[in-house]
Write a protein that holds these residues in place. Structure first.
Motif, short mmCIF file in Angstrom:
data_model
loop_
_atom_site.label_atom_id
_atom_site.label_comp_id
_atom_site.label_asym_id
_atom_site.label_seq_id
_atom_site.Cartn_x
_atom_site.Cartn_y
_atom_site.Cartn_z
N HIS A 202 -58.17 8.76 23.66
CA HIS A 202 -59.60 8.69 23.40
C HIS A 202 -60.06 7.24 23.44
O HIS A 202 -59.48 6.37 22.80
CB HIS A 202 -59.94 9.30 22.04
N ASN B 148 -66.72 7.03 24.88
CA ASN B 148 -66.83 8.21 24.03
C ASN B 148 -66.26 9.45 24.72
O ASN B 148 -66.88 10.52 24.76
CB ASN B 148 -68.28 8.44 23.60
N ASN B 149 -65.08 9.29 25.25
CA ASN B 149 -64.43 10.38 25.96
C ASN B 149 -62.94 10.07 26.05
O ASN B 149 -62.51 8.95 25.79
CB ASN B 149 -65.02 10.50 27.37
N CYS B 150 -62.16 11.06 26.39
CA CYS B 150 -60.73 10.85 26.61
C CYS B 150 -60.52 10.32 28.03
O CYS B 150 -61.11 10.82 28.98
CB CYS B 150 -59.95 12.13 26.41
#
Length: 79
Positions: free
Chosen positions: A4, A9-11
């Motif tokens: 992450h 704001n994401n993997c």
């Protein structure tokens, strides 16, 4: 490879690695550009005037932060 990333704001994985790489690349280029601007402004100043001590500290602090940011982001580009 998935982990992450708080910046996007994401993997980050194989499917969206390009977005993460371009973010780090542009941030590194921006920090290099800011470092060059700070150094060029510091070289153009007349430092013989004794009343501007906080301005000297500001230029040194900004230069140190930009170099540290460049070094940190530059290591992410190697991976």
């Amino acid at each position: 490879m998935d982990h992450h990333c708080l910046w996007i704001n994401n993997c980050v994985g194989y499917w969206n690695y390009k977005a993460f790489f371009t973010l780090v690349l542009y941030a590194t280029i921006g920090s290099i550009h800011s470092t060059i601007i700070v150094i060029s402004c510091a070289c153009q100043k007349d430092w013989n005037y004794s009343g501007r001590t906080p301005l000297k500290i500001f230029y040194v602090a900004c230069g140190a932060m930009m170099v540290a940011l460049f070094a940190t982001l530059g290591t992410l580009l190697v991976l």
